[in-house]
Design an enzyme around this catalytic site. Structure first.
Site, short mmCIF file in Angstrom:
data_model
loop_
_atom_site.label_atom_id
_atom_site.label_comp_id
_atom_site.label_asym_id
_atom_site.label_seq_id
_atom_site.Cartn_x
_atom_site.Cartn_y
_atom_site.Cartn_z
CE1 TYR A 195 -3.76 2.45 0.70
CE2 TYR A 195 -2.34 3.31 2.42
CZ TYR A 195 -3.46 3.43 1.63
OH TYR A 195 -4.27 4.54 1.76
CB ALA A 232 5.20 0.35 -2.64
CB SER A 233 0.23 1.40 -4.30
OG SER A 233 -0.56 1.71 -3.16
CE LYS A 234 -3.58 5.04 -1.74
NZ LYS A 234 -4.64 5.58 -2.62
#
Length: 251
Positions: free
Chosen positions: A154, A156-158
């Site tokens: 999460y 990393a995605s943000k």
């Protein structure tokens, strides 16, 4: 209060939480709403309620992990209302877990919804946003600004979504479009399921490092910030990520 009369606003994750609060905020300001979410029944009920109250709203159930569904949402906006003025990429998955046991399918789904979908939606919407001098508001997270145990995918995605926002803003620096992000901290929504969603043997000392000190806000406060960023009052804001986290990232 900002006036969005005559503006078409596309919102993902609109069936609940921050997406629903954002839809309500735009509706009260006169916008025509195109609501996307994977949860069809509550989404369609919400759109029907808004329509019954005199607002312009249409539901488009979609799975944001599917690229063609992302394009379908934008096409629905164009077919229904004639264009897109604002794209709010709000839908997201949290899905905590340990690095050493995190499953490939969970990683792929989270990255598809949190990162790939905002890119594909933006790609599809940008031609219409350029025509109407519109803008994009991406919902990132303070998790993308600091390290957090048990939310590695999460976070990393943000972090990637924040950089996507900045880089897209640079690519369209000389075009009539604005692209920004909001990074909330915790909110009083159902996302993530609270501490119960974390591994049962998670180290509480590691969790404490990113638990908020101040009370978590209702999503309405974040929704108001999204509306402001999408409005003409924010005409000079482009390529930034604004935190609304009660000071969690201050130090």
């Amino acid at each position: 209060m900002e006036d969005f009369t005559g503006k078409i606003v596309v919102i993902t994750g609109a069936a609940s939480g921050l997406g629903r609060a954002t839809a309500m905020a735009f509706a009260t300001r006169g916008a025509a709403l195109v609501l996307g979410d994977i949860n069809a029944i509550p989404l369609e009920a919400f759109a029907a309620d808004l329509s019954a109250e005199g607002h312009l709203a249409t539901a488009c159930p979609i799975d944001l992990s599917i690229r063609s569904d992302c394009r379908q949402l934008i096409e629905h906006a164009v077919e229904r209302f004639g264009g897109v003025d604002v794209l709010c990429n709000i839908a997201g998955l949290l899905s905590p877990g340990r690095v050493e046991t995190y499953a490939e399918d969970r990683w792929d789904k989270l990255m598809a919804v949190n990162l790939s979908a905002p890119f594909w939606l933006s790609q599809a919407a940008i031609p219409y946003l350029l025509e109407r001098r519109g803008n994009i508001v991406n919902i990132a997270s303070t998790s993308g600004l600091k390290g957090q145990a048990y939310t590695v995918p999460y976070s990393a995605s943000k972090a990637a979504l924040i950089q996507l926002t900045r880089s897209m803003a640079m690519e369209f620096m000389n075009k009539p479009i604005r692209i920004n992000a909001v990074a909330p901290g915790g909110m009083l929504t159902g996302m993530g399921g609270g501490l119960d969603a974390f591994p049962p043997d998670a180290d509480p000392e590691l969790l404490k490092r990113y638990m908020p000190t101040r009370p978590m806000p209702q999503p309405d406060l974040i929704a108001d910030l999204i509306v402001y960023l999408a409005s003409d009052r924010a005409a000079n804001i482009h390529g930034t990520c604004i935190c609304s986290d009660g000071g969690a990232t201050a130090g």
